[in-house]
Design a protein around this motif. Structure first.
Motif, PDB file in Angstrom:
ATOM      1  N   LEU A  58      68.104  64.442  90.784  1.00 13.40           N
ATOM      2  CA  LEU A  58      68.652  64.499  89.340  1.00 13.40           C
ATOM      3  C   LEU A  58      70.280  65.591  88.661  1.00 13.40           C
ATOM      4  N   VAL A  59      68.841  66.796  89.825  1.00 12.40           N
ATOM      5  CA  VAL A  59      70.057  67.954  89.375  1.00 12.40           C
ATOM      6  C   VAL A  59      71.541  68.754  90.159  1.00 12.40           C
ATOM      7  N   ASP A  60      71.966  69.068  89.604  1.00 14.02           N
ATOM      8  CA  ASP A  60      73.983  69.513  89.748  1.00 14.02           C
ATOM      9  C   ASP A  60      73.957  70.106  90.431  1.00 14.02           C
ATOM     10  N   LEU A  61      74.144  70.390  92.445  1.00 16.74           N
ATOM     11  CA  LEU A  61      73.700  71.446  92.851  1.00 16.74           C
ATOM     12  C   LEU A  61      75.345  71.599  92.616  1.00 16.74           C
ATOM     13  N   ASN A  62      75.486  72.602  92.187  1.00 18.10           N
ATOM     14  CA  ASN A  62      77.192  72.941  92.179  1.00 18.10           C
ATOM     15  C   ASN A  62      77.914  73.857  93.309  1.00 18.10           C
ATOM     16  N   GLY A  63      76.553  74.661  93.332  1.00 19.19           N
ATOM     17  CA  GLY A  63      76.667  75.944  94.239  1.00 19.19           C
ATOM     18  C   GLY A  63      76.030  75.914  96.034  1.00 19.19           C
ATOM     19  N   VAL A  64      76.479  77.138  96.296  1.00 17.95           N
ATOM     20  CA  VAL A  64      75.436  76.763  97.997  1.00 17.95           C
ATOM     21  C   VAL A  64      73.865  78.244  97.831  1.00 17.95           C
ATOM     22  N   LEU A  65      73.337  77.675  98.613  1.00 19.55           N
ATOM     23  CA  LEU A  65      72.246  78.106  99.277  1.00 19.55           C
ATOM     24  C   LEU A  65      72.809  79.044 100.731  1.00 19.55           C
ATOM     25  N   LYS A  66      72.877  80.284 100.903  1.00 18.24           N
ATOM     26  CA  LYS A  66      73.179  80.735 101.644  1.00 18.24           C
ATOM     27  C   LYS A  66      71.572  81.834 101.986  1.00 18.24           C
ATOM     28  N   VAL A  67      71.329  81.750 103.944  1.00 16.84           N
ATOM     29  CA  VAL A  67      70.324  81.925 104.004  1.00 16.84           C
ATOM     30  C   VAL A  67      71.097  83.299 105.266  1.00 16.84           C
ATOM     31  N   HIS A  68      70.048  85.186 105.496  1.00 20.18           N
ATOM     32  CA  HIS A  68      70.689  85.598 105.958  1.00 20.18           C
ATOM     33  C   HIS A  68      69.858  85.965 106.675  1.00 20.18           C
ATOM     34  N   ALA A  77      64.825  90.760 108.111  1.00 17.30           N
ATOM     35  CA  ALA A  77      64.610  90.620 107.285  1.00 17.30           C
ATOM     36  C   ALA A  77      65.327  89.547 106.693  1.00 17.30           C
ATOM     37  N   ILE A  78      65.172  88.486 105.967  1.00 18.09           N
ATOM     38  CA  ILE A  78      65.358  87.655 105.646  1.00 18.09           C
ATOM     39  C   ILE A  78      66.654  87.744 104.264  1.00 18.09           C
ATOM     40  N   LEU A  79      67.813  87.422 103.834  1.00 22.83           N
ATOM     41  CA  LEU A  79      68.305  87.808 102.171  1.00 22.83           C
ATOM     42  C   LEU A  79      68.592  85.890 102.460  1.00 22.83           C
ATOM     43  N   ILE A  80      68.071  85.537 101.023  1.00 21.94           N
ATOM     44  CA  ILE A  80      68.383  83.815 100.666  1.00 21.94           C
ATOM     45  C   ILE A  80      69.145  84.354  99.001  1.00 21.94           C
ATOM     46  N   GLN A  81      70.244  83.280  98.908  1.00 23.42           N
ATOM     47  CA  GLN A  81      71.135  83.659  97.959  1.00 23.42           C
ATOM     48  C   GLN A  81      71.047  82.343  97.506  1.00 23.42           C
ATOM     49  N   CYS A  82      70.737  82.313  96.063  1.00 25.50           N
ATOM     50  CA  CYS A  82      70.911  80.986  95.254  1.00 25.50           C
ATOM     51  C   CYS A  82      71.697  81.212  94.019  1.00 25.50           C
ATOM     52  N   ASP A  83      72.740  80.690  93.349  1.00 25.41           N
ATOM     53  CA  ASP A  83      72.886  80.759  92.179  1.00 25.41           C
ATOM     54  C   ASP A  83      72.725  81.793  91.167  1.00 25.41           C
ATOM     55  N   GLU A 176      61.104  79.086  91.222  1.00 24.66           N
ATOM     56  CA  GLU A 176      62.078  78.543  91.277  1.00 24.66           C
ATOM     57  C   GLU A 176      63.631  79.834  91.816  1.00 24.66           C
ATOM     58  N   LEU A 177      64.143  79.735  91.976  1.00 19.83           N
ATOM     59  CA  LEU A 177      65.256  80.311  92.660  1.00 19.83           C
ATOM     60  C   LEU A 177      66.888  79.584  92.570  1.00 19.83           C
ATOM     61  N   GLY A 178      66.966  79.480  91.676  1.00 21.02           N
ATOM     62  CA  GLY A 178      67.928  79.278  91.003  1.00 21.02           C
ATOM     63  C   GLY A 178      67.597  77.773  91.622  1.00 21.02           C
TER      64      GLY A 178
END
Length: 447
Positions: A58-68, A77-83, A176-178
């Motif tokens: 039910l959550v509006d996912l407008n963005g993109v999750l990136k896992v580096h 070494a892992i970078l995770i980015q979200c919102d 929670e991450l974003g």
């Protein structure tokens, strides 16, 4: 290359079930257990997941999750980015600290909402002290196990210097991450004979996509997770312990049932990673494999429904200790072209104890680290800016054991002042070289 998820979801069922969950959660609250009593650890209750995260569809996912999955050779070494929120899991060896720092800056990272040190081995936590020194830090997650190494001591010093606390990972706790959530799945015991099994295992969920991060966990921890009936199903599995023969047991791989696997591993290593046993399993199950030793940094992106990668799948080749025909792990000229895939911190000896940890070209600051257990007088040593062919000769200056120093130029301030003019080429490559008083190259920092 776009890879669509193979299994379709019953969204109508999930919507109905989710509404029921929302109604129930109106009457109940979730309590989280306290962590250990060690002064280095945070004794506050860990945050529970929000109601919206219980009803992800039910959550509006407008963005993109990136896992580096950052290419740090033999390490993780892992970078995770979200919102606009960021999380790092491990940061490679000590001599990859500058690489990780540079990569984070390239991705626009200013704050790390979560820092995870999966377990106290140098190829995982070596760069975390510089990360903590450099960025605004939120929550630090580390298992409650210590080490006597200088690397571990450096990390604890950096944490204490910023008056931060370590949160002990409690299996079942969700964060929670974003608009993404992640759950701690391991460790599930407090006493292991092998440090690798203390590794923090995390399942990250974004919409209908999921990722499993395993650190160096091996068969004992994998067996515990399977025996507890944990929800291990994930689309992307970071293979445990760089593809060791002691990881990725049959029952665990069956429970995860991934479509994709990522292996962070050095092109030359004395451990025989990845092992034939692991690669044969992945090949037999037709799981696409992405490897940092073949493709450099691997980036997975999710829109909540589909997962894409920045590169094509790699081979099922294995090593088992055979180094014939392989190139040097520190020779980055052989990496495929790609964004930051050729960035490295290079030393003449991978175990060099004094090295250039970072060059901030914009800030005009060089960081040199002494990772040994003894002080070193740098008198007569030289620091070279390769592009500008500019050289700084150290006077009588001692870098103490287990500490770092900064050499500043331009308007910057540091432990040592090179000069008032800018030294480093801010808009292009400008490698740094550190030589001892006999002219021997001790460390190279290469973009």
């Amino acid at each position: 290359m776009i890879k669509n998820r193979r299994k379709q979801k019953n969204h109508k069922f999930k919507l109905t079930a989710s509404i029921v969950i929302l109604l129930l959660t109106a009457f109940f609250t979730t309590a989280c257990g306290n962590v250990g009593s060690d002064n280095s650890y945070n004794n506050e209750k860990t945050p529970a997941v929000s109601e919206n995260e219980e009803n992800k569809n039910l959550v509006d996912l407008n963005g993109v999750l990136k896992v580096h999955y950052i290419n740090v050779a033999q390490g993780d070494a892992i970078l995770i980015q979200c919102d606009d929120e960021n999380m790092i899991i491990d940061a490679g060896k000590n001599n990859k600290a500058g690489l990780v720092d540079y990569y984070l800056k390239e991705q626009g990272v200013e704050k790390l909402d979560y820092v995870v040190g999966t377990h106290p081995h140098e190829d995982h936590i070596g760069g975390l002290d510089l990360v903590i020194d450099t960025y605004d830090i939120g929550t630090i997650l580390m298992p409650k196990i210590t080490a006597t190494t200088q690397t571990f001591k450096d990390l604890i010093t950096s944490i204490n210097n910023k008056d931060l606390k370590i949160t002990e990972p409690i299996a079942g706790t969700t964060y929670e991450l974003g608009k993404a959530t992640f759950e701690i799945l391991a460790p599930n015991s407090s006493d292991y004979s092998d440090t690798n099994n203390y590794s923090i295992v995390i399942k990250l969920t974004y919409g209908d996509t999921s990722f499993l991060f395993t650190g160096d966990c091996e068969d004992v921890s994998e067996e515990e997770m399977v025996a507890k009936g944990l929800d291990l199903k994930a689309d992307v599995l970071k293979i445990g312990h760089h593809g060791s023969r002691d990881s990725t047991i049959d029952e665990f791989l069956l429970a995860v049932d991934p479509m994709y696997a990522v292996i962070s591993v050095g092109r030359v290593n004395t451990y025989g990673h990845p092992h034939k046993r692991v690669m044969d399993k992945l090949k037999e199950k037709n799981i696409d494999v992405y490897r940092t030793d073949e493709s450099g940094t691997v980036i997975a992106s999710s829109d909540g429904n589909n997962i894409t990668f920045n590169t094509s799948p790699d081979s099922y080749d294995y090593r088992d200790g055979d180094k014939s025909g392989l190139v040097d792990d520190n020779d980055d000229s052989n990496y495929p072209d790609g964004s930051n895939n050729n960035l490295s911190v290079e030393t003449t000896n991978d175990d060099s104890e004094i090295f250039i940890a970072n060059i901030d070209k914009v800030g005009e600051i060089v960081t040199i680290k002494n990772n040994s257990n003894k002080d070193q007088n740098l008198k007569g040593w030289t620091l070279l800016s390769v592009t500008g062919n500019q050289e700084y000769i150290f006077e009588d200056f001692i870098i103490e054991a287990g500490t770092s120093i900064t050499i500043a130029s331009g308007k910057a301030q540091g432990d040592i002042k090179w000069g008032t003019a800018n030294i480093w080429n801010n808009t292009g490559d400008d490698n740094g070289i550190l030589k001892d008083n006999n002219g021997n190259i001790i460390s190279k920092f290469t973009y």
